[in-house]
Motif scaffolding. Structure first.
Motif, PDB file in Angstrom:
ATOM      1  N   LYS A 111      51.016  51.008  72.270  1.00  0.00           N
ATOM      2  CA  LYS A 111      51.307  49.690  72.840  1.00  0.00           C
ATOM      3  C   LYS A 111      50.927  48.605  71.841  1.00  0.00           C
ATOM      4  CE  LYS A 111      50.148  49.424  77.079  1.00  0.00           C
ATOM      5  NZ  LYS A 111      49.324  49.326  78.318  1.00  0.00           N
ATOM      6  N   PHE A 112      49.806  48.802  71.177  1.00  0.00           N
ATOM      7  CA  PHE A 112      49.365  47.907  70.105  1.00  0.00           C
ATOM      8  C   PHE A 112      48.423  48.683  69.200  1.00  0.00           C
ATOM      9  CE2 PHE A 112      46.369  47.244  73.596  1.00  0.00           C
ATOM     10  CZ  PHE A 112      45.148  47.374  72.976  1.00  0.00           C
ATOM     11  N   GLU A 113      48.233  48.168  67.999  1.00  0.00           N
ATOM     12  CA  GLU A 113      47.343  48.770  67.022  1.00  0.00           C
ATOM     13  C   GLU A 113      46.603  47.650  66.292  1.00  0.00           C
ATOM     14  OE1 GLU A 113      46.458  51.794  66.074  1.00  0.00           O
ATOM     15  OE2 GLU A 113      47.795  53.060  67.262  1.00  0.00           O
ATOM     16  N   GLY A 114      45.730  48.042  65.377  1.00  0.00           N
ATOM     17  CA  GLY A 114      45.150  47.100  64.438  1.00  0.00           C
ATOM     18  C   GLY A 114      45.849  47.337  63.115  1.00  0.00           C
ATOM     19  N   PHE A 115      45.516  48.466  62.544  1.00  0.00           N
ATOM     20  CA  PHE A 115      46.202  48.970  61.363  1.00  0.00           C
ATOM     21  C   PHE A 115      46.108  50.482  61.461  1.00  0.00           C
ATOM     22  CE2 PHE A 115      46.846  49.878  56.826  1.00  0.00           C
ATOM     23  CZ  PHE A 115      47.956  49.086  56.601  1.00  0.00           C
ATOM     24  N   PRO A 116      47.157  51.136  61.933  1.00  0.00           N
ATOM     25  CA  PRO A 116      47.071  52.555  62.306  1.00  0.00           C
ATOM     26  C   PRO A 116      46.827  53.488  61.132  1.00  0.00           C
ATOM     27  CG  PRO A 116      49.337  51.767  62.466  1.00  0.00           C
ATOM     28  CD  PRO A 116      48.488  50.567  62.196  1.00  0.00           C
ATOM     29  N   MET A 117      45.549  53.822  60.943  1.00  0.00           N
ATOM     30  CA  MET A 117      45.150  54.728  59.873  1.00  0.00           C
ATOM     31  C   MET A 117      45.910  56.044  59.922  1.00  0.00           C
ATOM     32  SD  MET A 117      42.991  53.837  57.593  1.00  0.00           S
ATOM     33  CE  MET A 117      42.369  55.430  57.060  1.00  0.00           C
ATOM     34  N   VAL A 118      46.191  56.490  61.138  1.00  0.00           N
ATOM     35  CA  VAL A 118      46.805  57.805  61.297  1.00  0.00           C
ATOM     36  C   VAL A 118      48.187  57.860  60.662  1.00  0.00           C
ATOM     37  CG1 VAL A 118      47.825  57.346  63.561  1.00  0.00           C
ATOM     38  CG2 VAL A 118      47.072  59.678  62.974  1.00  0.00           C
ATOM     39  N   LEU A 119      48.892  56.730  60.586  1.00  0.00           N
ATOM     40  CA  LEU A 119      50.183  56.695  59.887  1.00  0.00           C
ATOM     41  C   LEU A 119      49.978  56.935  58.391  1.00  0.00           C
ATOM     42  CD1 LEU A 119      52.238  53.733  61.456  1.00  0.00           C
ATOM     43  CD2 LEU A 119      52.552  56.196  61.802  1.00  0.00           C
ATOM     44  N   ILE A 120      48.985  56.272  57.828  1.00  0.00           N
ATOM     45  CA  ILE A 120      48.700  56.434  56.400  1.00  0.00           C
ATOM     46  C   ILE A 120      48.248  57.860  56.113  1.00  0.00           C
ATOM     47  CG2 ILE A 120      47.366  55.556  54.449  1.00  0.00           C
ATOM     48  CD1 ILE A 120      46.988  52.966  55.990  1.00  0.00           C
ATOM     49  N   GLU A 121      47.426  58.393  56.996  1.00  0.00           N
ATOM     50  CA  GLU A 121      46.921  59.757  56.808  1.00  0.00           C
ATOM     51  C   GLU A 121      48.057  60.778  56.907  1.00  0.00           C
ATOM     52  OE1 GLU A 121      42.399  58.948  58.470  1.00  0.00           O
ATOM     53  OE2 GLU A 121      43.999  59.490  59.849  1.00  0.00           O
ATOM     54  N   ALA A 122      48.993  60.540  57.820  1.00  0.00           N
ATOM     55  CA  ALA A 122      50.151  61.432  57.922  1.00  0.00           C
ATOM     56  C   ALA A 122      50.966  61.398  56.633  1.00  0.00           C
ATOM     57  CB  ALA A 122      51.016  61.038  59.114  1.00  0.00           C
ATOM     58  N   LEU A 123      51.178  60.203  56.102  1.00  0.00           N
ATOM     59  CA  LEU A 123      51.928  60.066  54.843  1.00  0.00           C
ATOM     60  C   LEU A 123      51.160  60.723  53.687  1.00  0.00           C
ATOM     61  CD1 LEU A 123      53.165  56.410  55.380  1.00  0.00           C
ATOM     62  CD2 LEU A 123      54.603  58.459  55.335  1.00  0.00           C
ATOM     63  N   ALA A 124      49.834  60.638  53.721  1.00  0.00           N
ATOM     64  CA  ALA A 124      49.027  61.312  52.702  1.00  0.00           C
ATOM     65  C   ALA A 124      49.199  62.825  52.780  1.00  0.00           C
ATOM     66  CB  ALA A 124      47.552  60.947  52.864  1.00  0.00           C
ATOM     67  N   CYS A 125      49.521  63.320  53.966  1.00  0.00           N
ATOM     68  CA  CYS A 125      49.804  64.751  54.157  1.00  0.00           C
ATOM     69  C   CYS A 125      51.255  65.096  53.809  1.00  0.00           C
ATOM     70  CB  CYS A 125      49.524  65.146  55.610  1.00  0.00           C
ATOM     71  SG  CYS A 125      47.793  65.097  56.091  1.00  0.00           S
ATOM     72  N   GLU A 126      51.994  64.095  53.273  1.00  0.00           N
ATOM     73  CA  GLU A 126      53.401  64.264  52.910  1.00  0.00           C
ATOM     74  C   GLU A 126      54.269  64.567  54.133  1.00  0.00           C
ATOM     75  OE1 GLU A 126      54.098  66.630  49.389  1.00  0.00           O
ATOM     76  OE2 GLU A 126      52.089  66.220  48.634  1.00  0.00           O
ATOM     77  N   THR A 127      53.888  63.938  55.250  1.00  0.00           N
ATOM     78  CA  THR A 127      54.609  64.100  56.503  1.00  0.00           C
ATOM     79  C   THR A 127      55.296  62.783  56.869  1.00  0.00           C
ATOM     80  OG1 THR A 127      53.029  65.753  57.293  1.00  0.00           O
ATOM     81  CG2 THR A 127      54.340  64.627  58.968  1.00  0.00           C
ATOM     82  N   PRO A 128      56.618  62.776  57.062  1.00  0.00           N
ATOM     83  CA  PRO A 128      57.322  61.554  57.465  1.00  0.00           C
ATOM     84  C   PRO A 128      56.811  61.041  58.808  1.00  0.00           C
ATOM     85  CG  PRO A 128      58.874  63.226  56.711  1.00  0.00           C
ATOM     86  CD  PRO A 128      57.536  63.907  56.845  1.00  0.00           C
ATOM     87  N   VAL A 129      57.007  59.750  59.058  1.00  0.00           N
ATOM     88  CA  VAL A 129      56.471  59.131  60.273  1.00  0.00           C
ATOM     89  C   VAL A 129      57.556  58.364  61.028  1.00  0.00           C
ATOM     90  CG1 VAL A 129      54.124  58.961  59.350  1.00  0.00           C
ATOM     91  CG2 VAL A 129      55.725  57.074  59.003  1.00  0.00           C
ATOM     92  N   ILE A 130      57.362  58.277  62.337  1.00  0.00           N
ATOM     93  CA  ILE A 130      58.178  57.450  63.223  1.00  0.00           C
ATOM     94  C   ILE A 130      57.216  56.626  64.061  1.00  0.00           C
ATOM     95  CG2 ILE A 130      59.811  57.435  65.160  1.00  0.00           C
ATOM     96  CD1 ILE A 130      60.863  60.135  64.181  1.00  0.00           C
ATOM     97  N   ALA A 131      57.476  55.322  64.211  1.00  0.00           N
ATOM     98  CA  ALA A 131      56.551  54.491  64.986  1.00  0.00           C
ATOM     99  C   ALA A 131      57.269  53.311  65.613  1.00  0.00           C
ATOM    100  CB  ALA A 131      55.415  53.986  64.099  1.00  0.00           C
ATOM    101  N   PHE A 132      56.799  52.922  66.803  1.00  0.00           N
ATOM    102  CA  PHE A 132      57.198  51.644  67.378  1.00  0.00           C
ATOM    103  C   PHE A 132      56.717  50.511  66.455  1.00  0.00           C
ATOM    104  CE2 PHE A 132      57.054  53.319  71.999  1.00  0.00           C
ATOM    105  CZ  PHE A 132      58.440  53.445  72.051  1.00  0.00           C
ATOM    106  N   ASP A 133      57.478  49.453  66.380  1.00  0.00           N
ATOM    107  CA  ASP A 133      57.086  48.261  65.616  1.00  0.00           C
ATOM    108  C   ASP A 133      56.155  47.408  66.481  1.00  0.00           C
ATOM    109  OD1 ASP A 133      56.885  46.257  63.762  1.00  0.00           O
ATOM    110  OD2 ASP A 133      58.890  45.428  64.141  1.00  0.00           O
ATOM    111  N   CYS A 134      55.028  48.005  66.860  1.00  0.00           N
ATOM    112  CA  CYS A 134      54.083  47.322  67.743  1.00  0.00           C
ATOM    113  C   CYS A 134      53.179  46.409  66.921  1.00  0.00           C
ATOM    114  CB  CYS A 134      53.252  48.353  68.509  1.00  0.00           C
ATOM    115  SG  CYS A 134      52.160  49.343  67.461  1.00  0.00           S
ATOM    116  N   PRO A 135      52.549  45.447  67.579  1.00  0.00           N
ATOM    117  CA  PRO A 135      51.544  44.643  66.865  1.00  0.00           C
ATOM    118  C   PRO A 135      50.266  45.460  66.753  1.00  0.00           C
ATOM    119  CG  PRO A 135      51.746  43.912  69.150  1.00  0.00           C
ATOM    120  CD  PRO A 135      52.778  44.977  68.944  1.00  0.00           C
TER     121      PRO A 135
END
Length: 363
Positions: free
Chosen positions: A271-295
């Motif tokens: 619903k909202f985030e601050g700065f979603p570390m888990v997206l960066i961590e997923a990318l560090a694992c070389e895993t593509p990401v999908i996310a809502f453009d939430c604040p």
């Protein structure tokens, strides 16, 4: 540094949350740079790898958590801060008790203090009244927001002049070392990660989108890492859609990276985030990401169709479409996977750690 500088990192705990993971990561960085690192936590919860000395105020907390017990812990906190006479304090807590924060700011924090803001819900960190915010934080060394959008929000809301942006750091080397560990899953899956004591992560939406996508028909499972009070509610949704055999709630795990690295892609439905570390961590694992453009945050991490897909905020139809396309479009998937790790170079611990040293004038 010629003289060993003392730094205090203040947080509620050392497990579960993104801010806590950032605090642990920075403790490792500062320790390696020669700082004397102290971590002060208020709950007896440890899990993340850290460096330095932990002062665990949670060990003094009683079951009743009486007023006398709170005063006693406040006294121990103040005594510890005076004992070590820190050069810098970095506060990672959410701060909603105004009286408590005035006391801490004016009477306990005597060193140069940096307050962090980790959510677009800035009322969890700053009083709603601008006059109070300016009174407590207007003259502090710095306020650090973890996204540019959040910095703008804080400045426009409270007219503070000491707000900086420093993104959350990711320790790519550590993640890579943990990502290679084996897992006991012998099927293809996508993944989501987070706690569900509250519904901020909206795993109910993720499960529903998954159920309506093409993934169940292709025997691609959904794995969710994390735990919380809403587990039974999520299980009911899984039962309603008759996908019990395909959706796996694995609970909290100390090493999520070994799962993320082996998933097809990562999905964030917050619903909202601050700065979603888990997206960066997923990318560090070389895993593509999908996310809502939430604040706030996802749009500062995801490069559209380069490392993932950014979806119109809370648009379930677009989310389902993206989940299907990421699976079926081999060219798109390969491109996002190939670019995943290189796309987060600016969030590396060496870069972000350097920005913290610059802020403290130690670089």
């Amino acid at each position: 540094m010629d003289n060993k500088k003392k730094i205090a990192l203040i947080g509620y705990r050392l497990n579960k949350g993104g801010a806590e993971r950032v605090m642990a990561t920075l403790s490792n960085f500062f320790f390696e740079k020669g700082f004397e690192v102290h971590i002060i936590i208020f709950h007896d919860e440890l899990g993340y790898a850290y460096s330095g000395t932990v002062f665990n105020l949670g060990k003094f907390k009683t079951k009743t958590n009486s007023i006398i017990n709170k005063i006693k812990r406040f006294y121990y906190f103040n005594k510890y801060m005076k004992q070590f006479d820190f050069d810098f304090i970095i506060d990672f807590r959410f701060r909603i008790n105004i009286i408590q924060e005035i006391l801490i700011n004016k009477y306990i924090y005597k060193a140069k203090t940096i307050y962090t803001i980790h959510s677009s819900k800035i009322d969890n960190y700053l009083p709603r009244a601008t006059s109070l915010t300016r009174f407590i934080y207007g003259h502090t060394y710095a306020m650090v927001s973890i996204s540019k959008t959040m910095k703008k929000l804080v400045e426009e809301t409270h007219q503070l002049k000491n707000v900086k942006t420093i993104y959350n750091a990711v320790d790519v080397t550590l993640i890579k070392s943990k990502a290679v560990e084996l897992i006991n899953l012998n099927f293809d899956f996508i993944i989501g990660v987070g706690q569900y004591d509250t519904n901020v992560k909206q795993f109910d939406k993720l499960i529903k989108a998954y159920a309506k996508s093409e993934l169940p028909q292709k025997n691609i499972a959904l794995v969710i890492l994390g735990d919380g009070k809403l587990r039974n509610s999520l299980l009911n949704i899984i039962n309603d859609y008759k996908i019990n055999h395909l959706v796996h709630l694995l609970g909290f795990v100390c090493n999520p990276y070994k799962y993320i690295s082996k998933s097809k892609y990562f999905v964030l439905t917050s619903k909202f985030e601050g700065f979603p570390m888990v997206l960066i961590e997923a990318l560090a694992c070389e895993t593509p990401v999908i996310a809502f453009d939430c604040p706030t945050g996802p749009k500062e991490i995801i490069q559209q169709e380069i490392n993932g897909l950014l979806i119109e905020d809370q648009n379930m139809d677009k989310l389902i479409q993206a989940m299907n396309v990421m699976l079926s479009n081999d060219v798109l998937y390969s491109r996002c996977k190939m670019n995943a790790k290189i796309s987060i170079d600016k969030f590396s611990l060496s870069v972000i750690g350097g920005q913290w040293l610059d802020l403290m004038s130690y670089n």
